[in-house]
Motif scaffolding. Structure first.
Motif, PDB file in Angstrom:
ATOM      1  N   GLY A 249      42.971  26.615  53.624  1.00  0.00           N
ATOM      2  CA  GLY A 249      42.400  27.934  53.850  1.00  0.00           C
ATOM      3  C   GLY A 249      43.015  29.043  53.020  1.00  0.00           C
ATOM      4  N   THR A 250      43.865  28.701  52.063  1.00  0.00           N
ATOM      5  CA  THR A 250      44.518  29.720  51.251  1.00  0.00           C
ATOM      6  C   THR A 250      43.948  29.733  49.838  1.00  0.00           C
ATOM      7  OG1 THR A 250      46.301  28.265  50.483  1.00  0.00           O
ATOM      8  CG2 THR A 250      46.652  29.443  52.562  1.00  0.00           C
ATOM      9  N   THR A 251      44.068  30.898  49.202  1.00  0.00           N
ATOM     10  CA  THR A 251      43.596  31.076  47.837  1.00  0.00           C
ATOM     11  C   THR A 251      44.755  31.455  46.939  1.00  0.00           C
ATOM     12  OG1 THR A 251      41.462  31.874  48.652  1.00  0.00           O
ATOM     13  CG2 THR A 251      41.978  32.313  46.348  1.00  0.00           C
ATOM     14  N   ALA A 252      44.843  30.809  45.787  1.00  0.00           N
ATOM     15  CA  ALA A 252      45.831  31.159  44.778  1.00  0.00           C
ATOM     16  C   ALA A 252      45.128  31.880  43.633  1.00  0.00           C
ATOM     17  CB  ALA A 252      46.541  29.916  44.252  1.00  0.00           C
ATOM     18  N   LEU A 253      45.635  33.052  43.276  1.00  0.00           N
ATOM     19  CA  LEU A 253      45.079  33.765  42.133  1.00  0.00           C
ATOM     20  C   LEU A 253      45.287  32.929  40.877  1.00  0.00           C
ATOM     21  CD1 LEU A 253      43.847  36.517  41.200  1.00  0.00           C
ATOM     22  CD2 LEU A 253      46.186  37.221  40.682  1.00  0.00           C
ATOM     23  N   ALA A 254      44.273  32.825  40.038  1.00  0.00           N
ATOM     24  CA  ALA A 254      44.386  32.065  38.790  1.00  0.00           C
ATOM     25  C   ALA A 254      43.334  32.563  37.814  1.00  0.00           C
ATOM     26  CB  ALA A 254      44.215  30.563  39.036  1.00  0.00           C
ATOM     27  N   VAL A 255      43.605  32.352  36.532  1.00  0.00           N
ATOM     28  CA  VAL A 255      42.666  32.729  35.472  1.00  0.00           C
ATOM     29  C   VAL A 255      42.531  31.571  34.498  1.00  0.00           C
ATOM     30  CG1 VAL A 255      43.167  35.199  35.662  1.00  0.00           C
ATOM     31  CG2 VAL A 255      44.491  33.784  34.059  1.00  0.00           C
ATOM     32  N   GLU A 256      41.496  31.634  33.679  1.00  0.00           N
ATOM     33  CA  GLU A 256      41.277  30.684  32.592  1.00  0.00           C
ATOM     34  C   GLU A 256      41.409  31.400  31.264  1.00  0.00           C
ATOM     35  OE1 GLU A 256      38.076  27.454  34.374  1.00  0.00           O
ATOM     36  OE2 GLU A 256      37.340  29.085  33.134  1.00  0.00           O
ATOM     37  N   VAL A 257      41.968  30.695  30.291  1.00  0.00           N
ATOM     38  CA  VAL A 257      42.122  31.241  28.947  1.00  0.00           C
ATOM     39  C   VAL A 257      41.704  30.183  27.930  1.00  0.00           C
ATOM     40  CG1 VAL A 257      43.966  32.787  29.691  1.00  0.00           C
ATOM     41  CG2 VAL A 257      44.552  30.536  28.772  1.00  0.00           C
ATOM     42  N   GLY A 258      41.590  30.600  26.678  1.00  0.00           N
ATOM     43  CA  GLY A 258      41.170  29.667  25.644  1.00  0.00           C
ATOM     44  C   GLY A 258      42.314  28.862  25.059  1.00  0.00           C
TER      45      GLY A 258
ATOM     46  N   GLY B 187      57.749  39.515  42.192  1.00  0.00           N
ATOM     47  CA  GLY B 187      58.005  38.121  42.492  1.00  0.00           C
ATOM     48  C   GLY B 187      56.758  37.259  42.584  1.00  0.00           C
ATOM     49  N   PHE B 188      55.592  37.887  42.553  1.00  0.00           N
ATOM     50  CA  PHE B 188      54.327  37.162  42.620  1.00  0.00           C
ATOM     51  C   PHE B 188      54.109  36.374  41.331  1.00  0.00           C
ATOM     52  CE2 PHE B 188      49.613  37.134  42.124  1.00  0.00           C
ATOM     53  CZ  PHE B 188      49.285  36.474  43.294  1.00  0.00           C
ATOM     54  N   THR B 189      53.632  35.145  41.453  1.00  0.00           N
ATOM     55  CA  THR B 189      53.326  34.337  40.274  1.00  0.00           C
ATOM     56  C   THR B 189      51.902  33.812  40.378  1.00  0.00           C
ATOM     57  OG1 THR B 189      54.066  32.208  41.194  1.00  0.00           O
ATOM     58  CG2 THR B 189      55.743  33.600  40.133  1.00  0.00           C
ATOM     59  N   PHE B 190      51.286  33.608  39.219  1.00  0.00           N
ATOM     60  CA  PHE B 190      49.977  32.969  39.175  1.00  0.00           C
ATOM     61  C   PHE B 190      49.851  32.220  37.863  1.00  0.00           C
ATOM     62  CE2 PHE B 190      49.464  37.236  37.506  1.00  0.00           C
ATOM     63  CZ  PHE B 190      48.618  37.104  36.409  1.00  0.00           C
ATOM     64  N   LEU B 191      48.887  31.313  37.806  1.00  0.00           N
ATOM     65  CA  LEU B 191      48.732  30.447  36.645  1.00  0.00           C
ATOM     66  C   LEU B 191      47.514  30.821  35.814  1.00  0.00           C
ATOM     67  CD1 LEU B 191      49.461  26.851  38.040  1.00  0.00           C
ATOM     68  CD2 LEU B 191      50.999  28.340  36.746  1.00  0.00           C
ATOM     69  N   ALA B 192      47.671  30.629  34.511  1.00  0.00           N
ATOM     70  CA  ALA B 192      46.541  30.638  33.582  1.00  0.00           C
ATOM     71  C   ALA B 192      46.350  29.198  33.111  1.00  0.00           C
ATOM     72  CB  ALA B 192      46.816  31.553  32.399  1.00  0.00           C
TER      73      ALA B 192
END
Length: 244
Positions: free
Chosen positions: A57-66, A105-110
């Motif tokens: 039920g949780t969401t992780a912020l993430a983006v896509e890159v080239g 301290g927040f982390t997210f992935l590309a």
């Protein structure tokens, strides 16, 4: 390129399939335990987990890159003015990625995009919104600008900040107490009533609220009500798009 693509973990992928399809999203990847849905703007990845798992039920912020290396280079070059180097190439569970670490301290992935074109069959009015809740919205906003997100006008002069991305989806910064965390929502650049009827016709509980800043649909969250789901919001929001 930069596209919003949050990662949502759920033990109820079929219920999410019903919701996302009713929203006008189209499935573009379907592997074991992994589904990706395209909106008209942005994407959402679903990861199947066991019921009651900590991430259910949780969401992780993430983006896509080239290109991961080029993205890291540009992000760190932009951040160097602040004396920071927030982007680091890493090996994640699913492969190579770039981890961005913010001052709070927040982390997210590309991740590297597996396909670049947005699905033409998705509802063009729907956008995926990744939300960053933080006690330091100014620093979060700077971090998003470092990765190439574009500031968007907001109706009120407060600590909120909205960003568009070159290849789809929006990123929202919202002030909140406690540890920094992610959230998920949607925007709709069209009439909300037909969308409400579409969701209701799919058997989903949906309501419409009207407030000073605009109109918002609230649809029942497929993950709500499960064991250990006290952290899961009861509804998901689809906000009518404002043009500043």
């Amino acid at each position: 390129m930069l596209r919003v693509r949050p990662l949502h973990s759920t033990s109820r992928p079929d219920s999410w399939d019903t919701l996302l399809t009713a929203l006008g999203m189209v499935i573009t990847e379907n592997d074991a335990g992994w589904r990706v849905f395209d909106a008209g703007s942005g994407r959402l990845a679903l990861h199947t987990v066991p019921e009651g798992a900590a991430e259910d039920g949780t969401t992780a912020l993430a983006v896509e890159v080239g290109d991961l290396a080029e993205f890291a280079r540009r992000t760190n070059l932009a951040a160097d003015e602040d004396g920071a180097a927030p982007a680091e190439l890493v090996t994640a569970d699913h492969g190579e990625a770039c981890r961005i670490t913010a001052p709070d301290g927040f982390t997210f992935l590309a991740d590297k995009a597996s396909h670049f074109a947005q699905c033409a069959d998705a509802d063009p009015a729907l956008a995926v919104a990744g939300v960053w809740f933080t006690e330091d919205p100014a620093a979060a906003s700077r971090t998003l600008q470092h990765i190439g997100a574009r500031p968007r006008p907001v109706p009120d002069q407060d600590d909120t900040a909205d960003f568009s991305t070159k290849n789809g989806g929006v990123l929202l910064v919202r002030p909140a107490s406690g540890p920094a965390r992610s959230g998920l929502g949607f925007e709709y650049d069209g009439a909300l009533e037909p969308l409400r009827q579409r969701l209701a016709s799919a058997g989903l509980r949906v309501s419409l609220t009207e407030e000073a800043f605009g109109r918002t649909l609230h649809v029942a969250n497929p993950d709500a009500g499960g064991p250990g789901a006290g952290h899961v919001p009861a509804t998901l929001w689809i906000a009518g798009r404002h043009h500043g």
